[in-house]
Motif scaffolding. Structure first.
Motif, PDB file in Angstrom:
ATOM      1  N   GLU A   1       0.983  -1.163   0.063  1.00 20.47           N
ATOM      2  CA  GLU A   1      -0.165  -0.168   0.089  1.00 20.47           C
ATOM      3  C   GLU A   1       1.000   1.381  -0.148  1.00 20.47           C
ATOM      4  N   VAL A   2       0.375   2.322  -0.831  1.00 19.98           N
ATOM      5  CA  VAL A   2       1.159   3.363  -0.683  1.00 19.98           C
ATOM      6  C   VAL A   2       1.049   4.222   0.476  1.00 19.98           C
ATOM      7  N   THR A   3       2.273   4.624   1.164  1.00 15.68           N
ATOM      8  CA  THR A   3       2.357   5.447   2.141  1.00 15.68           C
ATOM      9  C   THR A   3       2.352   6.880   2.087  1.00 15.68           C
ATOM     10  N   ASP A   4       2.421   7.638   3.269  1.00 19.68           N
ATOM     11  CA  ASP A   4       2.823   9.034   3.039  1.00 19.68           C
ATOM     12  C   ASP A   4       4.428   9.610   3.056  1.00 19.68           C
ATOM     13  N   LYS A   5       5.031   8.426   2.876  1.00 20.84           N
ATOM     14  CA  LYS A   5       6.642   8.820   2.834  1.00 20.84           C
ATOM     15  C   LYS A   5       7.056   8.866   1.437  1.00 20.84           C
ATOM     16  N   GLU A   6       7.395  10.060   0.979  1.00 19.54           N
ATOM     17  CA  GLU A   6       7.936  10.342   0.067  1.00 19.54           C
ATOM     18  C   GLU A   6       9.416   9.659  -0.554  1.00 19.54           C
ATOM     19  N   GLY A   7       9.614   9.229  -1.718  1.00 23.49           N
ATOM     20  CA  GLY A   7      10.885   8.634  -2.134  1.00 23.49           C
ATOM     21  C   GLY A   7      11.028   7.091  -1.741  1.00 23.49           C
ATOM     22  N   PHE A   8      12.011   6.611  -2.142  1.00 25.71           N
ATOM     23  CA  PHE A   8      11.933   4.995  -2.335  1.00 25.71           C
ATOM     24  C   PHE A   8      12.926   4.627  -0.874  1.00 25.71           C
ATOM     25  N   THR A   9      12.258   3.770  -0.105  1.00 20.49           N
ATOM     26  CA  THR A   9      12.835   3.361   1.175  1.00 20.49           C
ATOM     27  C   THR A   9      13.753   2.118   1.214  1.00 20.49           C
ATOM     28  N   THR A  10      15.056   2.293   1.331  1.00 23.81           N
ATOM     29  CA  THR A  10      15.620   0.985   1.147  1.00 23.81           C
ATOM     30  C   THR A  10      15.760   0.352   2.810  1.00 23.81           C
ATOM     31  N   THR A  11      15.440  -1.004   2.826  1.00 22.51           N
ATOM     32  CA  THR A  11      15.241  -1.635   4.055  1.00 22.51           C
ATOM     33  C   THR A  11      15.686  -3.105   3.792  1.00 22.51           C
ATOM     34  N   ALA A  12      15.926  -3.808   4.940  1.00 24.25           N
ATOM     35  CA  ALA A  12      16.141  -5.124   4.615  1.00 24.25           C
ATOM     36  C   ALA A  12      15.153  -5.965   3.951  1.00 24.25           C
ATOM     37  N   ARG A  13      13.854  -5.567   3.815  1.00 30.33           N
ATOM     38  CA  ARG A  13      12.688  -5.953   3.157  1.00 30.33           C
ATOM     39  C   ARG A  13      12.948  -5.799   1.416  1.00 30.33           C
ATOM     40  N   THR A  14      12.982  -4.477   1.371  1.00 31.86           N
ATOM     41  CA  THR A  14      13.308  -4.092  -0.179  1.00 31.86           C
ATOM     42  C   THR A  14      14.561  -3.961  -0.915  1.00 31.86           C
ATOM     43  N   ARG A  15      15.498  -3.982   0.085  1.00 30.89           N
ATOM     44  CA  ARG A  15      16.833  -4.205  -0.849  1.00 30.89           C
ATOM     45  C   ARG A  15      17.102  -5.433  -1.499  1.00 30.89           C
TER      46      ARG A  15
END
Length: 224
Positions: free
Chosen positions: A188-202
């Motif tokens: 789901e789309v959040t209100d956090k602008e930009g791409f977040t690199t995390t242990a899940r997304t990386r």
């Protein structure tokens, strides 16, 4: 096989691993070490070399790039071609196409890391433009804005980690920016602008890129 071998090579092969032989003896870096990406596939990528056009109406030849500056002039985005332009342009934008940008911010210090911006064609995945340099977050944000605007207000997805947070905040108040917003674990789309690199997304991001490189699905084109 017709290859020439020596007793020295045989001795080295006995005491070294295959990776060590590739790097230290055969000087075959594509087979050495434990790189994440398939180096053999990367080496097949052909860098597009610099080209200086003779007139403004000339197309960019296949396999070449031009250097330009992007400028906002009286409410319009325009290019000015020059050899030291900050943007490497491989293709001109086409109105019926869709594009997406990625950006990796840096602090902007002369001896620090460089910031990188890349624009890709959504249909071919080819890199159509890119740039790099020691740009602080505010200047990097402006360059991403101009690049996205030039490519028909492309989706703009700078990484929001570390210095990227400042870049994203700068871009929020800019016009002609179609900002990407991060997704949560449910997609789901959040209100956090930009791409977040995390242990899940990386891992997902790197695996997708590795598959595209391995299959030769797109052209990187950059000399950098």
């Amino acid at each position: 096989s017709g290859s020439v071998r020596s007793s020295w090579w045989d001795d080295e092969a006995t005491r070294r691993t295959k990776d060590e032989m590739a790097q230290e003896v055969d000087i075959d870096y594509a087979k050495s070490g434990s790189p994440f990406f398939n180096l053999s596939a990367i080496y097949k990528q052909v860098p597009w070399t610099y080209h200086q056009r003779l007139n403004p109406g000339e197309e960019i030849p296949h396999g070449k790039h031009i250097r330009v500056n992007l400028l906002e002039i009286t409410g319009r985005i325009e290019i000015r071609e020059q050899e030291d332009g900050w943007l490497r342009l491989y293709e001109f934008p086409r109105e019926s196409y869709q594009y997406a940008l990625g950006g990796d911010s840096a602090e902007g210090l002369a001896k620090g890391d460089e910031a990188f911006g890349v624009c890709r064609d959504k249909s071919t995945n080819h890199v159509v433009a890119d740039f790099n340099g020691h740009y602080p977050p505010d200047e990097f944000a402006m360059k991403l804005r101009l690049l996205g605007w030039y490519f028909f207000e492309a989706d703009n997805a700078p990484e929001n980690n570390n210095h990227g947070y400042s870049t994203c905040r700068e871009m929020l108040g800019m016009d002609h920016v179609k900002m990407y917003y991060s997704r949560n674990d449910k997609g789901e789309v959040t209100d956090k602008e930009g791409f977040t690199t995390t242990a899940r997304t990386r891992p997902v991001m790197l695996d997708l890129m590795a598959k595209q490189i391995d299959k030769g699905c797109f052209e990187i084109r950059s000399e950098i």
